[in-house]
Design a protein around this motif. Sequence first.
Motif, PDB file in Angstrom:
ATOM      1  N   HIS A  23      82.349  38.578  21.559  1.00  0.00           N
ATOM      2  CA  HIS A  23      82.256  38.617  20.804  1.00  0.00           C
ATOM      3  C   HIS A  23      82.863  39.805  19.794  1.00  0.00           C
ATOM      4  N   GLY A  26      84.168  39.627  15.701  1.00  0.00           N
ATOM      5  CA  GLY A  26      83.382  39.432  15.096  1.00  0.00           C
ATOM      6  C   GLY A  26      82.536  40.804  14.947  1.00  0.00           C
ATOM      7  N   ILE A  70      73.293  38.123  15.534  1.00  0.00           N
ATOM      8  CA  ILE A  70      74.614  36.923  14.566  1.00  0.00           C
ATOM      9  C   ILE A  70      73.572  36.416  13.653  1.00  0.00           C
ATOM     10  N   ALA A  80      78.268  34.564  11.780  1.00  0.00           N
ATOM     11  CA  ALA A  80      78.729  35.923  11.858  1.00  0.00           C
ATOM     12  C   ALA A  80      77.878  36.418  12.870  1.00  0.00           C
ATOM     13  N   VAL A  81      78.831  37.886  13.559  1.00  0.00           N
ATOM     14  CA  VAL A  81      78.312  38.893  14.312  1.00  0.00           C
ATOM     15  C   VAL A  81      77.891  39.707  13.298  1.00  0.00           C
TER      16      VAL A  81
END
Length: 198
Positions: A23, A26, A70, A80-81
């Motif tokens: 992650h 992101g 998310i 998308a994070v």
Amino acid sequence: MDEVKAITLELDGVRLEPLEPRHAEGLRAAARDGELWRLRITSVPEPADVEDYIATALAMRPGRLAFAVIDAGVGNGAGAVIGTTSYHDIVPAIDRLEIGYTWYARSRQRTYVNTSCKLMLLSHAFDTLGCALVGFRTDNYNHTSQAAIERLGAKKDGVLRHHAPRRDGTVRDTVMYSIARGEWPEVRAHLRYKLSRD
């Protein structure tokens, strides 16, 4: 309280999944959205420090379970994070944990995202884990965070004076809040109502 295990939760186009090194990019983009690390009253990492931020969160297990937030919707931005949040200060012996280390990309602040995240986390804490109390804490100068916590229906417990260092070397007072098990049904109804109107 049951053991707090890694879990993925999803509600209204927002997914919480256990934070992992994958992650990082992101999360870096989310921090850049608003240059959030420049705020002295938050713990948002600088883009170059995101890997260390994730490593620190993972090293704090089992006392902390960090999630990537998310965008699970459809269309632009899906997948998308958009931030991170955590269960922390987990104390199974007294059925208590806190929700914190929470931040979102500037473009996702003051939207349904925080309400969705808190409803998922509180539901899991009270209804699945069997918590007696869920706590929250924030910087005494983070008035935006205090207002957001109060909008959830949490009660202010008090202020811990000279409690924790800030990134700029000053020492903050920490404002403590909580929601008790008996208050949860009303808080849950309130959060569901808020989401129905967003």
